[in-house]
Design an enzyme around this catalytic site. Structure first.
Site, PDB file in Angstrom:
ATOM      1  N   SER A 222     -19.690   0.207 -22.328  1.00  0.00           N
ATOM      2  CA  SER A 222     -18.321   0.554 -22.722  1.00  0.00           C
ATOM      3  C   SER A 222     -17.492  -0.714 -22.902  1.00  0.00           C
ATOM      4  O   SER A 222     -17.309  -1.484 -21.948  1.00  0.00           O
ATOM      5  CB  SER A 222     -17.665   1.422 -21.647  1.00  0.00           C
ATOM      6  OG  SER A 222     -16.263   1.429 -21.862  1.00  0.00           O
TER       7      SER A 222
ATOM      8  N   HIS B  82     -20.088   2.112 -26.576  1.00  0.00           N
ATOM      9  CA  HIS B  82     -19.212   3.216 -26.169  1.00  0.00           C
ATOM     10  C   HIS B  82     -17.756   2.751 -26.307  1.00  0.00           C
ATOM     11  O   HIS B  82     -17.370   1.729 -25.750  1.00  0.00           O
ATOM     12  CB  HIS B  82     -19.535   3.598 -24.725  1.00  0.00           C
ATOM     13  CG  HIS B  82     -18.801   4.794 -24.218  1.00  0.00           C
ATOM     14  ND1 HIS B  82     -19.168   6.091 -24.527  1.00  0.00           N
ATOM     15  CD2 HIS B  82     -17.710   4.903 -23.419  1.00  0.00           C
ATOM     16  CE1 HIS B  82     -18.341   6.938 -23.934  1.00  0.00           C
ATOM     17  NE2 HIS B  82     -17.445   6.244 -23.250  1.00  0.00           N
TER      18      HIS B  82
ATOM     19  N   ASP C  30     -13.934   3.723 -25.785  1.00  0.00           N
ATOM     20  CA  ASP C  30     -13.041   4.607 -25.028  1.00  0.00           C
ATOM     21  C   ASP C  30     -11.646   4.615 -25.638  1.00  0.00           C
ATOM     22  O   ASP C  30     -10.878   3.662 -25.474  1.00  0.00           O
ATOM     23  CB  ASP C  30     -12.962   4.135 -23.570  1.00  0.00           C
ATOM     24  CG  ASP C  30     -14.210   4.507 -22.794  1.00  0.00           C
ATOM     25  OD1 ASP C  30     -14.588   5.693 -22.828  1.00  0.00           O
ATOM     26  OD2 ASP C  30     -14.801   3.616 -22.161  1.00  0.00           O
TER      27      ASP C  30
ATOM     28  N   MET D  99      -8.010   5.982 -25.629  1.00  0.00           N
ATOM     29  CA  MET D  99      -7.066   6.626 -24.701  1.00  0.00           C
ATOM     30  C   MET D  99      -5.664   6.579 -25.291  1.00  0.00           C
ATOM     31  O   MET D  99      -5.272   5.568 -25.885  1.00  0.00           O
ATOM     32  CB  MET D  99      -7.063   5.899 -23.357  1.00  0.00           C
ATOM     33  CG  MET D  99      -8.432   5.773 -22.717  1.00  0.00           C
ATOM     34  SD  MET D  99      -8.299   5.132 -21.044  1.00  0.00           S
ATOM     35  CE  MET D  99     -10.028   4.834 -20.663  1.00  0.00           C
TER      36      MET D  99
ATOM     37  N   HIS E  19     -15.467   8.011 -27.621  1.00  0.00           N
ATOM     38  CA  HIS E  19     -15.065   8.962 -26.573  1.00  0.00           C
ATOM     39  C   HIS E  19     -13.546   9.102 -26.637  1.00  0.00           C
ATOM     40  O   HIS E  19     -12.825   8.198 -26.234  1.00  0.00           O
ATOM     41  CB  HIS E  19     -15.532   8.406 -25.218  1.00  0.00           C
ATOM     42  CG  HIS E  19     -15.141   9.220 -24.040  1.00  0.00           C
ATOM     43  ND1 HIS E  19     -15.225   8.743 -22.747  1.00  0.00           N
ATOM     44  CD2 HIS E  19     -14.657  10.492 -23.939  1.00  0.00           C
ATOM     45  CE1 HIS E  19     -14.814   9.675 -21.905  1.00  0.00           C
ATOM     46  NE2 HIS E  19     -14.455  10.743 -22.599  1.00  0.00           N
TER      47      HIS E  19
ATOM     48  N   MET F  17     -10.330  10.278 -25.432  1.00  0.00           N
ATOM     49  CA  MET F  17      -9.553  10.808 -24.308  1.00  0.00           C
ATOM     50  C   MET F  17      -8.118  10.922 -24.788  1.00  0.00           C
ATOM     51  O   MET F  17      -7.240  10.146 -24.398  1.00  0.00           O
ATOM     52  CB  MET F  17      -9.690   9.866 -23.105  1.00  0.00           C
ATOM     53  CG  MET F  17     -11.047   9.980 -22.426  1.00  0.00           C
ATOM     54  SD  MET F  17     -11.394   8.592 -21.340  1.00  0.00           S
ATOM     55  CE  MET F  17     -12.047   7.436 -22.547  1.00  0.00           C
TER      56      MET F  17
ATOM     57  N   MET G 214     -18.483  13.735 -17.371  1.00  0.00           N
ATOM     58  CA  MET G 214     -17.699  12.658 -16.759  1.00  0.00           C
ATOM     59  C   MET G 214     -18.063  12.581 -15.278  1.00  0.00           C
ATOM     60  O   MET G 214     -17.950  13.571 -14.549  1.00  0.00           O
ATOM     61  CB  MET G 214     -16.190  12.932 -16.900  1.00  0.00           C
ATOM     62  CG  MET G 214     -15.637  12.767 -18.306  1.00  0.00           C
ATOM     63  SD  MET G 214     -15.926  11.147 -19.058  1.00  0.00           S
ATOM     64  CE  MET G 214     -15.098  10.035 -17.921  1.00  0.00           C
TER      65      MET G 214
ATOM     66  N   PHE H 170      -9.763   5.163 -16.495  1.00  0.00           N
ATOM     67  CA  PHE H 170      -9.890   3.762 -16.093  1.00  0.00           C
ATOM     68  C   PHE H 170     -11.356   3.411 -15.852  1.00  0.00           C
ATOM     69  O   PHE H 170     -12.126   4.273 -15.420  1.00  0.00           O
ATOM     70  CB  PHE H 170      -9.110   3.501 -14.798  1.00  0.00           C
ATOM     71  CG  PHE H 170      -7.654   3.826 -14.927  1.00  0.00           C
ATOM     72  CD1 PHE H 170      -6.762   2.898 -15.469  1.00  0.00           C
ATOM     73  CD2 PHE H 170      -7.176   5.076 -14.558  1.00  0.00           C
ATOM     74  CE1 PHE H 170      -5.417   3.209 -15.630  1.00  0.00           C
ATOM     75  CE2 PHE H 170      -5.831   5.398 -14.710  1.00  0.00           C
ATOM     76  CZ  PHE H 170      -4.945   4.465 -15.250  1.00  0.00           C
TER      77      PHE H 170
ATOM     78  N   ASP I 188     -20.906   9.133 -17.724  1.00  0.00           N
ATOM     79  CA  ASP I 188     -19.896   8.093 -17.936  1.00  0.00           C
ATOM     80  C   ASP I 188     -18.990   7.983 -16.716  1.00  0.00           C
ATOM     81  O   ASP I 188     -18.296   8.931 -16.367  1.00  0.00           O
ATOM     82  CB  ASP I 188     -19.071   8.490 -19.182  1.00  0.00           C
ATOM     83  CG  ASP I 188     -18.021   7.467 -19.568  1.00  0.00           C
ATOM     84  OD1 ASP I 188     -17.999   6.363 -18.995  1.00  0.00           O
ATOM     85  OD2 ASP I 188     -17.214   7.792 -20.463  1.00  0.00           O
TER      86      ASP I 188
END
Ligand code: DX5
Ligand code: ZN
Length: 218
Positions: free
Chosen positions: A8, A33, A35, A37, A66, A68, A137, A143, A175
């Site tokens: 990640s 990966h 992330d 957010m 991913h 979020m 998850m 975080f 993850d």
């Protein structure tokens, strides 16, 4: 079954994404990966489709996005155009999961569905035959650097049993808090894709933790 290592870049140096991605690719990673957010679905803010677009011509690795974010529907087209391979949305972030999976497929991406630690597998039972990946998850999203939550392991086993009994083909990704020890537990319970952020990027030599993960899940 092939096992995928997905570092990640949340834990990478944000000023050097392309170098960091080259470094993990050389060290034997399979996926990157990413992330995403939004400061709303989760408190933290990271990056968006611009980072995917910048990475795409610089790596052969699968871009594992991913999301979020609240309202993930709004981002399908931009991520598809940016070159995302997997577009994983949270079950908790949409009221129209089935339709969203169809939209992701229509845009030529693989569809993933993520479930938070408090969400049971039964909540996503109706879509398990429609998706390419389920992301379990193993921490609460938001975080990097948190500790693995043991109670999520039985969900990996439950998904793995469903997959075997129903000839389903989705991958099971884990993850959060993944290191050689927790990856081994997840692999024993049926996981196939392993996201790791701090475990990989906190080391000077990223090959060492990537090799340790590969050894642990063999
Ligand atoms: C957490 C993110 C993870 C994070 C994992 O919300 O989804 O991908 O980067 O970080 P580590 O491996 O440090 O727990
Ligand atoms: Zn993630």
């Amino acid at each position: 079954m092939y096992m995928y290592i997905a570092p990640s870049i949340l834990s990478a140096n944000f000023g050097k994404f392309i170098d960091e991605v080259n470094r993990i690719e050389k060290a034997g990673a399979d996926w990157v990966h990413i992330d995403v957010m939004d400061g709303h679905f989760v408190p933290n803010l990271t990056f968006g489709a611009g980072v995917v677009e910048a990475l795409r011509p610089n790596t052969k690795m699968t871009l594992d996005c991913h999301l979020m974010v609240a309202n993930p529907e709004a981002h399908v087209e931009t991520f598809a155009n940016a070159g995302a391979d997997y577009f994983t949305v949270h079950y908790e972030a949409t009221s129209h999961l089935h339709g969203l999976i169809q939209t992701i497929h229509k845009h030529g991406m693989k569809a993933g569905v993520a479930i938070n630690p408090a969400t049971p597998v039964s909540a996503i039972a109706p879509i398990l035959k429609d998706v390419d990946m389920i992301l379990v998850m193993t921490v609460n999203p938001g975080f990097g650097g948190q500790s693995f939550i043991e109670s999520t392991v039985n969900k990996i086993a439950e998904l793995s049993a469903f997959r075997a009994e129903n000839d389903a083909t989705f991958l099971i990704e884990v993850d959060g808090g993944i290191n050689a020890e927790t990856a081994r537990i997840c692999a024993e319970n049926g996981a196939d894709a392993f996201v790791a952020g701090s475990y990989i990027f906190n080391k000077d030599d990223v090959k060492q933790p990537i090799d340790a993960l590969k050894m642990a899940i063999k």
